[in-house]
Design a protein around this motif. Structure first.
Motif, short mmCIF file in Angstrom:
data_model
loop_
_atom_site.label_atom_id
_atom_site.label_comp_id
_atom_site.label_asym_id
_atom_site.label_seq_id
_atom_site.Cartn_x
_atom_site.Cartn_y
_atom_site.Cartn_z
N THR A 1 0.85 -1.18 0.00
CA THR A 1 0.00 0.00 0.00
C THR A 1 0.89 1.23 0.00
O THR A 1 1.74 1.39 0.89
N ARG B 1 1.21 5.19 0.41
CA ARG B 1 0.45 6.27 1.01
C ARG B 1 1.40 7.30 1.61
O ARG B 1 2.27 6.96 2.43
N ASP B 2 1.26 8.55 1.18
CA ASP B 2 2.03 9.66 1.75
C ASP B 2 3.53 9.40 1.76
O ASP B 2 4.23 9.66 2.75
N GLY B 3 4.04 8.87 0.66
CA GLY B 3 5.48 8.65 0.55
C GLY B 3 5.99 7.44 1.30
O GLY B 3 7.21 7.28 1.45
N LYS B 4 5.09 6.58 1.78
CA LYS B 4 5.48 5.39 2.51
C LYS B 4 4.89 4.16 1.81
O LYS B 4 3.78 4.21 1.27
N TYR C 1 3.78 0.36 2.54
CA TYR C 1 3.41 -0.49 3.67
C TYR C 1 3.34 -1.96 3.26
O TYR C 1 2.95 -2.29 2.15
N SER D 1 10.03 4.12 3.60
CA SER D 1 9.69 5.31 2.83
C SER D 1 10.28 5.24 1.42
O SER D 1 11.32 4.60 1.19
N GLU E 1 11.65 7.66 0.00
CA GLU E 1 12.92 8.38 0.07
C GLU E 1 14.06 7.45 0.47
O GLU E 1 15.17 7.54 -0.08
#
Length: 385
Positions: A88, A90-93, A95, A362, A364
């Motif tokens: 998943t 979501r927001d740069g992460k 999961y 992340s 990043e």
């Protein structure tokens, strides 16, 4: 194929340590094979799991090895709000179970191997994927046995456990053991005529706690660790059948995680002496009283010198100016001890996310890992060292 797309595939394989990892290994072998990379699959004795080893570049020279494990810890009893075995974003992460520990690095390693297959490396790149790391670095031992008999051994190993891309030079060793406490069964109404094995176990746990206090007060200290001394920990106690039966057996599972300057075997010897004393005192009630201690698993610590060429090389890939040590164990200590291959731990994500529900890495962190491995390819093309 980029690392995020590969990670999506890896997370879909439910490679909990108690289950098989063969589907994931098959995917990795097919991915590498489609780029002309030959893989050696080393199956477990029962054929239920396997390691994978691949080399890109000249086969007659030692190279740099990227090492990662394919197994993950269970999700049982955890309150996941997202699918554990699907990625998943979501927001740069990203999961999923194993995203941080450590399929994120495995994805980056597979991606860079594919990229390397299209380059003319003067120094080879090796990839080592193992199983059952989460239960004591078990699977990698067969791979190490294979490498010990090979004409060439890797010059350096980068273990990609999550360090937030910091360069880690060490971790503690681990000795896992079980204390088997034997008493005498009886009816609980006549408990003083029996010998409660749980009581023996509790007396032994007190010994473990006293040893921990001694180690914290008097033991060796390594300030590079968050907990700078050797730790002793009880993780599981198994005993008893029914409340009205005095139990004749109690098993206490414990571990010793030792800094390099402490001898785990010496600590265990002290614990055996104390256990024998407890059993001897209880023999006046039941001559069969005993506390036997058996080692269930052990692996060495890692203590690569911070000033070594291996550490300087990995720092040059990450741009790091400093090093650290990690609290968790890795296969790096086995590579160092059994192959003489220096090891450094460096990978994307944080172990603070590992083993938890809604585990993530992340984007990043994956990007930074991809960049480190791309720099590695440049150095291997130049023929480092």
């Amino acid at each position: 194929m980029d690392s995020i797309r590969i990670l999506e595939r890896l997370l879909a394989f439910p490679t909990v340590s108690r289950d098989s990892n063969l589907d994931l290994i098959g995917y990795a072998a097919d991915l590498l094979g489609s780029s002309g990379i030959a893989c050696e699959v080393i199956p477990s004795a029962d054929g239920h799991k396997a390691n994978l080893f691949a080399t890109i570049g000249p086969a007659d020279k030692p190279g740099i090895m990227l090492s990662g494990h394919t197994d993950v810890v269970p999700i049982d009893g955890q309150n996941w709000t997202l699918p554990p075995f699907a990625m998943t974003a979501r927001d740069g992460k990203l999961y999923g179970r194993g995203a941080a520990d450590m399929k994120g690095f495995v994805a980056c390693a597979l991606a860079v191997c594919v990229k390397a297959s299209k380059m003319a490396l003067r120094t080879p790149l090796h990839l080592a994927l193992s199983y059952d790391e989460e239960v004591g670095c078990l699977g990698v031992r067969d791979l190490i046995e294979m490498l010990s008999a090979a004409p060439q051994r890797p010059l350096l190993c980068i273990v990609g456990e999550p360090t937030n891309m910091q360069v880690a030079t060490g971790h503690k060793g681990k000795l896992a053991a079980r204390a088997i406490c034997r008493g005498r069964e009886g009816h609980s109404a006549l408990a003083p005529l029996a010998l409660n094995a749980i009581h023996l176990g509790c007396d032994f746990v007190r010994v473990l706690r006293d040893e921990q206090e001694r180690l914290a007060r008097e033991g060796a200290c390594d300030g590079d660790y968050d907990i700078p001394y050797t730790t002793v920990h009880v993780g599981k106690i198994n005993a008893g059948v029914a409340l009205n039966i005095v139990p004749n057996l109690c098993e206490v599972d414990f571990e010793i995680r030792n800094v390099a300057a402490d001898d785990a075997a010496g600590i265990l010897d002290r614990l055996r002496i104390a256990a024998a004393r407890i059993a001897a005192d209880a023999a006046s009630i039941a001559p069969e009283a005993a506390i036997d201690i058996e080692i269930t698993n052990t692996y060495p610590g890692l203590d690569t010198p911070a000033a070594s060429e291996a550490v300087a090389f990995v720092k040059s890939l990450t741009g790091a100016n400093s090093t650290m040590k990690v609290a968790f164990g890795t296969e790096g200590g086995l590579f160092s001890r059994d192959l003489g291959t220096p090891a450094v731990v460096c990978g994307p994500g944080s172990m603070a996310q590992g083993h938890k529900p809604d585990e993530f890495v992340s984007v990043e962190q994956l990007r930074r890992c991809d960049e480190m491995l791309t720099r590695l390819l440049s150095r291997l093309t130049d023929g480092w060292p």
